[in-house]
Design a protein around this motif. Structure first.
Motif, mmCIF file in Angstrom:
data_model
loop_
_atom_site.group_PDB
_atom_site.id
_atom_site.type_symbol
_atom_site.label_atom_id
_atom_site.label_comp_id
_atom_site.label_asym_id
_atom_site.label_seq_id
_atom_site.Cartn_x
_atom_site.Cartn_y
_atom_site.Cartn_z
ATOM 1 N N UNK A 264 0.837 -1.207 0.000
ATOM 2 C CA UNK A 264 0.000 0.000 0.000
ATOM 3 C C UNK A 264 0.869 1.252 0.000
ATOM 4 N N UNK A 265 1.873 1.273 0.858
ATOM 5 C CA UNK A 265 2.756 2.447 0.948
ATOM 6 C C UNK A 265 3.526 2.661 -0.356
ATOM 7 N N UNK A 266 4.012 1.593 -0.957
ATOM 8 C CA UNK A 266 4.728 1.735 -2.241
ATOM 9 C C UNK A 266 3.804 2.281 -3.318
ATOM 10 N N UNK A 267 2.565 1.841 -3.329
ATOM 11 C CA UNK A 267 1.610 2.319 -4.318
ATOM 12 C C UNK A 267 1.336 3.811 -4.127
ATOM 13 N N UNK A 268 1.129 4.223 -2.893
ATOM 14 C CA UNK A 268 0.910 5.633 -2.583
ATOM 15 C C UNK A 268 2.146 6.454 -2.963
ATOM 16 N N UNK A 269 3.322 5.949 -2.615
ATOM 17 C CA UNK A 269 4.566 6.653 -2.946
ATOM 18 C C UNK A 269 4.768 6.719 -4.463
ATOM 19 N N UNK A 270 4.442 5.651 -5.158
ATOM 20 C CA UNK A 270 4.580 5.637 -6.618
ATOM 21 C C UNK A 270 3.694 6.717 -7.237
ATOM 22 N N UNK A 271 2.449 6.829 -6.792
ATOM 23 C CA UNK A 271 1.553 7.872 -7.292
ATOM 24 C C UNK A 271 2.113 9.258 -6.988
ATOM 25 N N UNK A 272 2.627 9.438 -5.764
ATOM 26 C CA UNK A 272 3.237 10.715 -5.384
ATOM 27 C C UNK A 272 4.398 11.055 -6.322
ATOM 28 N N UNK A 273 5.256 10.084 -6.599
ATOM 29 C CA UNK A 273 6.428 10.321 -7.439
ATOM 30 C C UNK A 273 6.030 10.623 -8.886
ATOM 31 N N UNK A 274 4.963 9.988 -9.368
ATOM 32 C CA UNK A 274 4.482 10.313 -10.714
ATOM 33 C C UNK A 274 4.043 11.763 -10.800
ATOM 34 N N UNK A 275 3.347 12.249 -9.774
ATOM 35 C CA UNK A 275 2.943 13.656 -9.745
ATOM 36 C C UNK A 275 4.167 14.560 -9.602
ATOM 37 N N UNK A 276 5.090 14.167 -8.752
ATOM 38 C CA UNK A 276 6.306 14.960 -8.548
ATOM 39 C C UNK A 276 7.098 15.085 -9.844
ATOM 40 N N UNK A 277 7.175 14.012 -10.616
ATOM 41 C CA UNK A 277 7.932 14.020 -11.872
ATOM 42 C C UNK A 277 7.307 14.959 -12.896
ATOM 43 N N UNK A 278 6.011 15.193 -12.800
ATOM 44 C CA UNK A 278 5.367 16.141 -13.705
ATOM 45 C C UNK A 278 5.751 17.573 -13.371
ATOM 46 N N UNK A 279 6.055 17.825 -12.104
ATOM 47 C CA UNK A 279 6.496 19.152 -11.682
ATOM 48 C C UNK A 279 7.989 19.320 -11.953
ATOM 49 N N UNK A 280 8.754 18.301 -11.569
ATOM 50 C CA UNK A 280 10.203 18.343 -11.718
ATOM 51 C C UNK A 280 10.688 16.915 -11.883
ATOM 52 N N UNK A 281 11.160 16.611 -13.057
ATOM 53 C CA UNK A 281 11.661 15.255 -13.316
ATOM 54 C C UNK A 281 12.882 14.990 -12.439
ATOM 55 N N UNK A 282 13.059 13.739 -12.019
ATOM 56 C CA UNK A 282 14.266 13.431 -11.232
ATOM 57 C C UNK A 282 15.520 13.649 -12.071
#
Length: 133
Positions: free
Chosen positions: A21-39
């Motif tokens: 569950x935590x990985x899924x939530x974090x994955x969604x967060x990172x997808x949104x973060x990458x739209x703002x600023x790619x790693x």
């Protein structure tokens, strides 16, 4: 340093599959973060997910209360915080090959640029890790 762009606070259930569950939530967060600023490097996404998994696995394995996952996107890193009910600081253990662990804290420190533990005033602690982004 800019204020965080995205912030996520999510209680993690102890039942079911909490790390999934935590990985899924974090994955969604990172997808949104990458739209703002790619790693800066593509592998940073996997590193953040691994740190989330290890921190939550440790919270579930070594405490008996709830845990909370907190993620923040900053200008050059993702701040990962896991709060649990144990006041004991995280300490590295020698890695074991018998399935009892010992790899997590070493891995967390290898994948992050900074880690520290903060005691909580009402008991428990928060482990904070900064992963490059």
């Amino acid at each position: 340093m800019f204020p965080p762009v995205f912030v996520l606070d999510r209680p993690v259930p102890r039942t079911g599959r909490p790390t999934t569950t935590a990985r899924s939530v974090a994955h969604d967060f990172l997808n949104h973060a990458a739209q703002v600023r790619a790693p800066a490097r593509p592998e940073y996404t996997d590193a953040v997910l691994m740190v989330v998994t290890e921190l939550l696995t440790n919270a579930i394995r070594h405490t008996d209360g709830p845990a909370v996952l907190h993620l923040e996107l900053h200008d050059d890193h993702i701040e990962i915080r896991v709060t649990d009910t144990s006041p004991e600081p995280a300490e590295p253990r020698p890695p074991r090959t018998d399935g009892t662990g010992g790899y997590g804290w070493h891995l967390i420190n290898r994948l992050t640029t900074h880690t520290h533990t903060q005691p909580n005033p009402h008991g428990g602690k928060t482990i904070c890790a900064h992963a490059p982004w």
